[in-house]
Enzyme design. Structure first.
Site, mmCIF file in Angstrom:
data_model
loop_
_atom_site.group_PDB
_atom_site.id
_atom_site.type_symbol
_atom_site.label_atom_id
_atom_site.label_comp_id
_atom_site.label_asym_id
_atom_site.label_seq_id
_atom_site.Cartn_x
_atom_site.Cartn_y
_atom_site.Cartn_z
ATOM 1 N N THR A 71 0.971 -1.328 0.116
ATOM 2 C CA THR A 71 0.086 0.061 0.122
ATOM 3 C C THR A 71 0.717 1.313 -0.147
ATOM 4 O O THR A 71 1.886 1.357 0.421
ATOM 5 C CB THR A 71 -0.886 0.009 1.218
ATOM 6 O OG1 THR A 71 -1.438 1.351 1.318
ATOM 7 C CG2 THR A 71 -0.077 -0.378 2.439
ATOM 8 N N ASP A 72 0.366 2.369 -0.748
ATOM 9 C CA ASP A 72 0.964 3.443 -0.558
ATOM 10 C C ASP A 72 1.252 4.047 1.098
ATOM 11 O O ASP A 72 1.976 5.017 1.277
ATOM 12 C CB ASP A 72 0.093 4.640 -1.359
ATOM 13 C CG ASP A 72 -1.200 4.900 -0.844
ATOM 14 O OD1 ASP A 72 -1.648 4.232 0.112
ATOM 15 O OD2 ASP A 72 -1.921 5.895 -1.543
ATOM 16 N N GLU A 73 0.395 3.429 1.987
ATOM 17 C CA GLU A 73 0.192 4.034 3.231
ATOM 18 C C GLU A 73 1.912 3.734 4.017
ATOM 19 O O GLU A 73 2.139 4.321 5.027
ATOM 20 C CB GLU A 73 -0.551 3.435 4.164
ATOM 21 C CG GLU A 73 -1.982 3.820 3.596
ATOM 22 C CD GLU A 73 -3.138 3.645 4.607
ATOM 23 O OE1 GLU A 73 -3.014 3.703 5.714
ATOM 24 O OE2 GLU A 73 -4.410 3.315 3.948
ATOM 25 N N TYR A 92 -1.510 -0.604 11.289
ATOM 26 C CA TYR A 92 -2.030 -1.110 9.755
ATOM 27 C C TYR A 92 -0.669 -0.752 8.919
ATOM 28 O O TYR A 92 -0.054 -1.726 8.227
ATOM 29 C CB TYR A 92 -3.084 -0.629 9.117
ATOM 30 C CG TYR A 92 -3.205 -0.794 7.639
ATOM 31 C CD1 TYR A 92 -3.594 -2.153 7.389
ATOM 32 C CD2 TYR A 92 -3.093 0.320 6.665
ATOM 33 C CE1 TYR A 92 -3.605 -2.302 5.823
ATOM 34 C CE2 TYR A 92 -3.195 0.018 5.347
ATOM 35 C CZ TYR A 92 -3.402 -1.435 4.917
ATOM 36 O OH TYR A 92 -3.379 -1.664 3.625
ATOM 37 N N LYS A 138 2.274 -3.593 7.451
ATOM 38 C CA LYS A 138 2.572 -3.775 6.118
ATOM 39 C C LYS A 138 3.943 -3.321 5.465
ATOM 40 O O LYS A 138 4.576 -3.751 4.815
ATOM 41 C CB LYS A 138 1.522 -2.968 5.272
ATOM 42 C CG LYS A 138 0.004 -3.218 5.528
ATOM 43 C CD LYS A 138 -0.239 -4.711 4.738
ATOM 44 C CE LYS A 138 -0.203 -4.386 3.199
ATOM 45 N NZ LYS A 138 -0.572 -5.947 2.649
HETATM 46 N N1 LIG Z 1 -8.229 -1.360 -0.193
HETATM 47 C C1 LIG Z 1 -7.215 -0.514 -0.570
HETATM 48 O O1 LIG Z 1 -7.463 0.668 -0.918
HETATM 49 C C2 LIG Z 1 -5.910 -1.069 -0.729
HETATM 50 C C3 LIG Z 1 -5.023 -0.288 -1.394
HETATM 51 C C4 LIG Z 1 -3.594 -0.451 -1.406
HETATM 52 C C5 LIG Z 1 -3.396 -1.915 -1.119
HETATM 53 N N2 LIG Z 1 -4.154 -2.466 -0.295
HETATM 54 C C6 LIG Z 1 -3.661 -4.065 0.055
HETATM 55 O O2 LIG Z 1 -4.457 -4.906 -1.009
HETATM 56 C C7 LIG Z 1 -4.563 -6.079 -0.122
HETATM 57 C C8 LIG Z 1 -6.061 -6.398 -0.119
HETATM 58 O O3 LIG Z 1 -6.912 -5.450 0.334
HETATM 59 P P1 LIG Z 1 -8.499 -5.522 0.278
HETATM 60 O O4 LIG Z 1 -8.988 -4.026 0.466
HETATM 61 O O5 LIG Z 1 -8.802 -6.387 -0.668
HETATM 62 O O6 LIG Z 1 -8.840 -6.085 1.646
HETATM 63 P P2 LIG Z 1 -9.918 -6.839 2.324
HETATM 64 O O7 LIG Z 1 -10.044 -6.517 3.899
HETATM 65 O O8 LIG Z 1 -11.200 -6.584 1.551
HETATM 66 O O9 LIG Z 1 -9.679 -8.332 2.214
HETATM 67 C C9 LIG Z 1 -8.681 -9.058 2.802
HETATM 68 C C10 LIG Z 1 -8.813 -10.474 2.589
HETATM 69 O O10 LIG Z 1 -7.572 -11.214 3.478
HETATM 70 C C11 LIG Z 1 -8.257 -12.302 4.195
HETATM 71 N N3 LIG Z 1 -7.494 -12.508 5.210
HETATM 72 C C12 LIG Z 1 -7.050 -11.792 6.403
HETATM 73 N N4 LIG Z 1 -6.207 -12.170 7.240
HETATM 74 C C13 LIG Z 1 -5.726 -13.542 6.595
HETATM 75 C C14 LIG Z 1 -5.103 -14.554 7.066
HETATM 76 N N5 LIG Z 1 -4.459 -14.497 8.209
HETATM 77 N N6 LIG Z 1 -4.908 -15.394 6.402
HETATM 78 C C15 LIG Z 1 -5.851 -15.783 4.983
HETATM 79 N N7 LIG Z 1 -6.671 -14.755 4.746
HETATM 80 C C16 LIG Z 1 -6.643 -13.550 5.332
HETATM 81 C C17 LIG Z 1 -9.723 -11.809 4.396
HETATM 82 O O11 LIG Z 1 -10.328 -12.699 4.784
HETATM 83 C C18 LIG Z 1 -10.295 -11.225 3.245
HETATM 84 O O12 LIG Z 1 -10.804 -12.062 2.109
HETATM 85 C C19 LIG Z 1 -4.288 -5.836 1.240
HETATM 86 O O13 LIG Z 1 -3.126 -6.445 1.521
HETATM 87 C C20 LIG Z 1 -4.167 -4.432 1.287
HETATM 88 O O14 LIG Z 1 -3.059 -3.919 2.218
HETATM 89 C C21 LIG Z 1 -5.541 -2.266 -0.261
#
Ligand SMILES: NC(=O)c1ccc[n+]([C@@H]2O[C@H](COP(=O)([O-])OP(=O)(O)OC[C@H]3O[C@@H](n4cnc5c(N)ncnc54)[C@H](O)[C@@H]3O)[C@@H](O)[C@H]2O)c1
Length: 333
Positions: free
Chosen positions: A121-123, A145, A149
């Site tokens: 993530t950008d964070e 968070y 990450k």
């Molecule tokens: N949402 C955003 O804006 C954003 C932006 C940049 C990066 N990201 C990154 O993208 C990734 C996905 O984000 P998202 O928004 O889809 O999140 P989300 O919360 O919708 O989904 C996370 C998924 O991971 C699963 N999960 C959590 N802990 C787990 C574990 N210990 N073992 C197996 N599965 C597990 C959850 O059940 C869920 O299906 C993350 O790594 C996040 O840091 C998100």
């Protein structure tokens, strides 16, 4: 390619799996713990595809990982706890999944000599008032968070340096689109606006985010997986920046509501002011975002309006208690 997609039942992971099954010959195994944010409903339309299978388990569980990774050529790790507000209240799950979980996956990839892409993530760079972060900017995370990450990113890089594992990191900016859990800004505001509930905006609402449509992030990740140089990190930013309050105003307009529904509520502790990514490196690899924010937001609002089957069970379940604790307001039935 045969992919192990960890966290594929979440928002971005499920969009990635859908994009790959429709646009390539990939076989995909999803490994997911199904936390509150992970839902089989997110993959419902893909369950009949013979190239898709699902393993219910945690990335920090070596036995579950060994089962899921058996036939894989590469691993893409989306699995994470992703809500900054929850990381402030209960950081332990963030440490377990991001530190221990990423370690278990890396060990499995190293042993089998698989390519490993970490979704980040950008964070991890922290807040920036002006300009944009490049991949060589220092990591300066500010919440549990983003700190966990960032820790995972460093561990991933160490596997390249130490063991020669083919690692890649994709750092995305704020995603939005279909299947996003309604605790996040855009679906929260869309669902409240559609229902005529109050819209709780943190502080002055002038926090700026760089918005990326989820299908663009999915295609960016696929592009880096295929064309990226092992050991490198790639920023994958959206084409438009927008302050939260302006996002909320556009949503109200798209839902036919007025600004009297906005409530300014106590700000999140340590709320980062602005995130901004320079994405020249991934563009040089041949990827660029195709969805402008205005168009993507309209599509997103339409998706939530048309897919009440997906969000009604969430809005009528445990999410209501979380919402009341967080904002001191209740949702209408
Ligand atoms: N949402 C955003 O804006 C954003 C932006 C940049 C990066 N990201 C990154 O993208 C990734 C996905 O984000 P998202 O928004 O889809 O999140 P989300 O919360 O919708 O989904 C996370 C998924 O991971 C699963 N999960 C959590 N802990 C787990 C574990 N210990 N073992 C197996 N599965 C597990 C959850 O059940 C869920 O299906 C993350 O790594 C996040 O840091 C998100």
């Amino acid at each position: 390619m045969r992919l192990l997609v960890c966290g594929g039942a979440g928002f971005i992971g499920s969009n990635f799996v859908r994009t790959r099954l429709r646009g390539s010959d990939d076989e995909i195994v999803v490994l997911d713990k199904l936390t509150y944010a992970g839902r089989r409903e997110n993959l419902q339309d893909l369950e009949e595809d013979p190239r898709f299978s699902f393993v219910h388990g945690a990335i920090e569980d070596p036995a579950a990982v060994a089962t899921a990774i058996e036939r894989a050529d590469a691993v893409v790790n989306f699995a994470a706890e992703t809500h900054v507000d929850r990381s402030i209240i209960e950081p332990d799950a963030f440490v377990r999944t991001h530190a221990l979980g990423t370690f278990v996956l890396l060990e499995a990839a190293r042993e089998r000599e698989l390519r490993f892409l970490q979704v980040s993530t950008d964070e991890v760079y922290g807040s920036i008032e002006e300009g944009s972060f490049t991949e060589s900017s220092p990591l300066d995370p500010s919440s549990p968070y983003s700190a966990t990450k960032a820790g995972a990113d460093l561990l991933v890089s160490s596997y390249r340096h130490t063991y020669g594992t083919e690692t890649l990191i994709c750092r995305g900016s704020n995603n939005y689109g279909p299947y996003q859990y309604p605790e996040k800004l855009i679906p929260l505001m869309v669902l409240n606006a559609l229902a005529g509930d109050r819209l709780p905006v943190y502080g002055d609402g002038l926090n700026v985010r760089n918005w990326l449509f989820v299908e663009d992030f999915a295609s960016g990740i696929a592009h880096v997986l295929e064309h990226g140089t092992p050991g490198e990190a790639y920023n994958v930013g959206g084409p438009d920046e927008c302050a939260n309050i302006d996002v909320v105003r556009r949503i109200l307009e798209l839902c036919g509501r007025d600004e009297s529904l906005i409530d300014h509520v106590t700000d999140r502790p340590g709320h980062d002011r602005r995130y901004s990514l320079a994405s020249e490196k991934v563009r040089a690899l041949g990827w660029s975002a195709s969805m402008r924010f205005d168009v993507g937001l309209e599509r997103t609002v339409a998706w939530y309006r048309d897919n009440a089957w997906w969000w009604e069970p969430i809005r009528s379940g445990a999410y209501r208690d979380y919402y009341t604790r967080q904002y001191g307001q209740t949702l209408d039935d």
